[in-house]
Scaffold this active site. Structure first.
Site, short mmCIF file in Angstrom:
data_model
loop_
_atom_site.label_atom_id
_atom_site.label_comp_id
_atom_site.label_asym_id
_atom_site.label_seq_id
_atom_site.Cartn_x
_atom_site.Cartn_y
_atom_site.Cartn_z
N GLU A 11 -3.26 -5.57 -4.83
CA GLU A 11 -2.61 -5.76 -3.54
C GLU A 11 -3.07 -7.08 -2.95
OE1 GLU A 11 -2.64 -3.34 0.61
OE2 GLU A 11 -1.76 -2.34 -1.11
N SER B 275 -7.84 -2.68 0.77
CA SER B 275 -7.43 -2.01 -0.46
C SER B 275 -7.14 -3.06 -1.53
CB SER B 275 -6.18 -1.17 -0.21
OG SER B 275 -6.45 -0.13 0.70
N ARG C 135 5.32 -3.02 0.99
CA ARG C 135 4.54 -4.25 0.81
C ARG C 135 5.40 -5.48 0.51
NH1 ARG C 135 2.36 -1.06 3.14
NH2 ARG C 135 0.37 -0.03 2.70
#
Length: 302
Positions: free
Chosen positions: A295, A225, A175
């Protein structure tokens, strides 16, 4: 001091300009107050022109794509928003390479590759968002990540110079990437795929699409998510094990279908979603000692 944005951006080759535009219209969460200015460039030179004007006038700005990982506060954003979405979304196939502009949706790019019998990008078919954001955060799903298929990236650096980096230079990791490290603006990405069996490619594409649609609450607005995967754990399982499946505050809710998603059931605002996120973090920390890190990006005027 009041900034006269209409004076600043009038008669300039920057693309379409919107003023006082609700961010709820530009995020998959369908939440967020207005931004002062939104620019929708269609050409590379329009992006550079807009950034030069922003720099010259010392304005704050932000680049967004599909808005699929954003939770915007109800007061909105006091910045210039440059949106690279369907206004900047060309996809081109050259042999085994797929070249996609920053605003092209991952799902559409993966489908384009499939139609050309190219394999390797099937994992990305269900990831919400565009190419620019996917490269920025090295998006992934079902065992694949952008770094597995990326060949090179074309971007603007902080000096508004066009730069190109190959995969090895992109520092792609979980990420994260060089884009975040150096504040780059992704213009275009090239992916290197392989010719495959059309029936096998379609079967894998259909299988992953089914997994996504059957396990994710796609019938509701969300930002995908909500939490990053904590080391040694799965966010959704931790949340479920805390008895928080379906936990709801007004119109914001932990999805009953997938506990890793916080959803907007219809009329949720920022405060409602933030309440659910904060409650989940608090309970998981208390029960398991694990810090759940969002996230999604939480932005806007407090």
């Amino acid at each position: 001091m009041t900034i006269d944005y209409k004076e600043i951006f009038s008669q300039n080759n920057v693309g379409k300009v919107l003023y006082n535009e609700p961010m709820a219209n530009h995020t998959t969460f369908k939440i967020g107050g207005p931004c002062d200015v939104m620019i929708l460039p269609k050409e590379e030179n329009e992006i550079i022109n807009a950034l030069n004007i922003i720099k010259k006038n010392n304005l704050e700005y932000m680049i967004i794509g599909n808005g699929s990982n954003l939770l915007v506060r109800d007061k909105g954003i006091r910045k210039v928003i440059i949106k690279l979405n369907d206004n900047y979304s060309n996809i081109e196939i050259k042999d085994n390479y797929v070249i996609a502009q920053a605003g092209a949706l991952l799902s559409k790019t993966a489908k384009t590759a499939m139609k050309e019998d190219l394999t390797g990008m099937e994992f990305a078919s269900g990831i919400p968002g565009g190419i620019g954001g996917a490269i920025t955060m090295n998006a992934g799903a079902y065992g694949g990540e952008m770094k597995d298929i990326l060949y090179k990236v074309k971007a603007l650096n902080r000096d508004l110079e066009i730069v190109e980096y190959n995969l090895d230079e992109m520092n792609m990791r979980y990420r994260n990437s060089r884009v975040q490290d150096e504040g780059l603006i992704v213009l275009e990405a090239t992916f290197k795929l392989k010719k495959g069996n059309p029936e096998e490619i379609k079967a894998l594409y259909d299988d992953l699409t089914f997994k996504r649609t059957s396990k994710q609450p796609l019938e509701y607005a969300s930002a995908g998510s909500t939490f990053k995967r904590p080391e040694g754990h799965f966010a959704g399982k931790l949340i479920d094990d805390c008895g928080l499946r379906g936990y709801r505050y007004k119109d914001a809710q932990v999805s009953e279908k997938h506990c890793g998603f916080v959803i907007n059931r219809g009329n949720a605002d920022f405060e409602q979603v933030y309440h659910v996120i904060s409650h989940v973090q608090e309970v998981v920390k208390e029960k398991f000692g694990v810090n759940l890190e969002p996230e999604i990006r939480i932005i806007g005027e407090e």
